[in-house]
Design an enzyme around this catalytic site. Sequence first.
Site, short mmCIF file in Angstrom:
data_model
loop_
_atom_site.label_atom_id
_atom_site.label_comp_id
_atom_site.label_asym_id
_atom_site.label_seq_id
_atom_site.Cartn_x
_atom_site.Cartn_y
_atom_site.Cartn_z
N MET C 12 0.84 -1.20 0.00
CA MET C 12 0.00 0.00 0.00
C MET C 12 0.87 1.25 0.00
SD MET C 12 -3.18 -0.93 2.42
CE MET C 12 -2.28 -1.47 3.83
N CYS C 13 0.32 2.34 -0.51
CA CYS C 13 1.07 3.60 -0.57
C CYS C 13 1.45 4.05 0.84
CB CYS C 13 0.24 4.67 -1.26
SG CYS C 13 0.26 4.45 -3.04
N PRO C 14 2.63 4.62 1.05
CA PRO C 14 3.56 5.05 0.00
C PRO C 14 4.59 3.99 -0.40
CG PRO C 14 4.39 5.78 2.10
CD PRO C 14 3.14 4.98 2.38
N ASP C 39 -2.20 -1.42 -5.54
CA ASP C 39 -2.80 -0.27 -4.86
C ASP C 39 -3.11 0.81 -5.90
OD1 ASP C 39 -3.45 1.95 -3.43
OD2 ASP C 39 -1.82 1.77 -1.98
#
Lengths: 210, 440, 76
Positions: C12-14, C39
Amino acid sequence: MALLSLTQLLALLALLFAAAAFALRWRWAAQRPLADDRAPMKGSPARGVLYAFTFGMAPWAKESTRRHMIAYLRGVGFHIGIFAGLAALLTSPWWPLVPDSARWLFAFVIGFGAWLGFVGEIMRQVEHNLRALSTPDDHASVLLVSVFLATASIALINVGWLPAMYLASALMLIYAPLGKIRHCVYFFFSRRFFGLFVGRRAVIHSEATR
Amino acid sequence: MSAQVDTALQVLEKQLNRPLVVALEACARCGLCAEACHYYLAEPSIDHVPAARGEALRRAYRAEHDFLSRIFPQWTGAEKLNEESLAKLAEMAFSQCTLCRRCAFNCPMGVDTPLMMRAVRAMATASETAPELLVMLADAAIEKGKDPSFFRDMFVEQMADLEKELQTKMGDPAARITVEREGAKILYVPLAGEHTIMPPAIIFNAVKEDWTLSIFEAANYGVFLGDVARAKQIAARIIDEAKRLGVKEVVLAECGHAYASFRWEAPNWFGETFPFKVTSLIEKLDEYVSEGRLHLDPSANPELITYHDSCNMARTGGVIEEPRRVLKAIAHNFVEMTPNRHEAYCCGGGGGLVALPEYTERRLKAGKPKADQIRKTRANIVVAACENCRLQIGEISEQYGLGVEITALADLVVKAMRLPATRPEVEKLFAGDPATVSSN
Amino acid sequence: MSSTVLDLKGLMCPLPVVKIANAIKKVEIGELIEATASDPGVLADIPAWARSSGNELVTMEKVEGKVIRFVVKRIR
């Protein structure tokens, strides 16, 4: 008598110096910016500040003071002694008017404070974190204050020690704005900022926000 | 003096407001703060005593601003800042302090050590000694704000796909995810990724909220850098968007630093009180639950659940009772960690640390007190209202063999809503076209 | 042909951006990195990162399901 007058004068000059030096520091700090808090409040800043100076200082209020109860109470006792010592110093010309019982009480509180100060210095030498954190300024500050308290305590019972008290107070007062002793003035601002922070944001009294 | 050091000192000078002066002056070096720091608990060394961290900056401050220190630097431990000490300061502020504020709350003087560490971060950022990745993430976010057209269409298209999924999940063809809809009451700002969009979308639709979705993300890496100029540019994207759409309220995703900075600091950066309210999704959930607007079945969450107070949400943000009230409404078995609320331990992932692979080992080590705390609850599920906390707790769960599931609060609320699509008979129906089903 | 291939699915980000930023430092100027991610945040974050870091996003497309494939080129 000449020694008493001389040391009294010294103490008075030191007091004036300390007042002037603190005023300069005050002016410098007051020139520094202080942003308005524009975020809408959730709690009460006044309640936060009140907490910061009252229950927030209680030995059970913080994990650190619960964990280090003895060390914290030692510090509290030392500082109570300091405030009593300063009150005694400022009122010293009128001691003869004070009842013996009150003088003995002050002598005890201040003397106990002095003892706690010396114990604090020993802790500073012995405990590894405190030793590593301390600078010569820290040691000198505790010792100067403790010696002043010891002399004030004795002088309250035996006026023959008054010159020693005035001399010790002169040294302490000259050093106060220059060294670590000055933290006592910043304490009030620091607790106030802390109180405003937790008050506005309702961090401590979170239940009260509903 | 090198240009780097000179820049750092200029930034220190700019940062030196009254609260920072007080934080630099008020410390009595009593050392009571030591165990308040999770780094110290994980590795008791003098470097991890918060007072020692403060001293590292004070040495430079005294060398510039203290009369006695200029004459006798050794007496007060003053030391002119140089390239070596600047590098050490920067590394300390970015890798050994998560800005969790636990030390400030435990200091008898109230010394704000995190404020000093933020000043150091600002000095490091300006003098290019801050972690490159944080700078890069902040700059990428700023870039998105400069010209959203390069991703807006893709984002809208993606949300249209998500809307179909939402309708299926809710069994409601009228369920909507609108993007930047003018006149909406609420602007919801997610984090990057649909995991922070779908659960709130379900909840907003269920309570028939008048809401729309922001094209930006709530995270603000400028805050981690201590760089107000960058932080402002990142926050401005959302502020401008909210003003343009005329919303009454900006609701932020479950993200600790985004909430703490946008709710409490951004108005001061811009010198204005915003024409909209700023809330966390957690506060909104509490509002819906307390107003009885959500039909919840706590038996949908039968596991033993505990709640981790994100430092930014609780100690810095004041969002403390809200998640607890929601948890009690959506689950039968809720257990507190000890200590909790404003005394909670930091998980070790705050301050931007989870985005910095070079400090992974240090970060996981510092997560041990939190891991021990979680283990003691015997909980199967840990709820955290912060993405960084969730990432960190997931990693410490693996590292220390906790075997817990980590979730956001909104996810559990959705579970307790027992959506049609979670019922087997409806799932069968939805294998076909959602529109067909919803017309039944 | 990309010299480096990264599988960022599930991150998932970042983290996808963090991984790409780290990987780009390890390839020569002009070389390509091909990556797949799940994502959807990368749809905005990777182009923004490329712009702000001065590198080039050569292509970005949605492939099967929710998988996004993109190629970046190191420019500096």
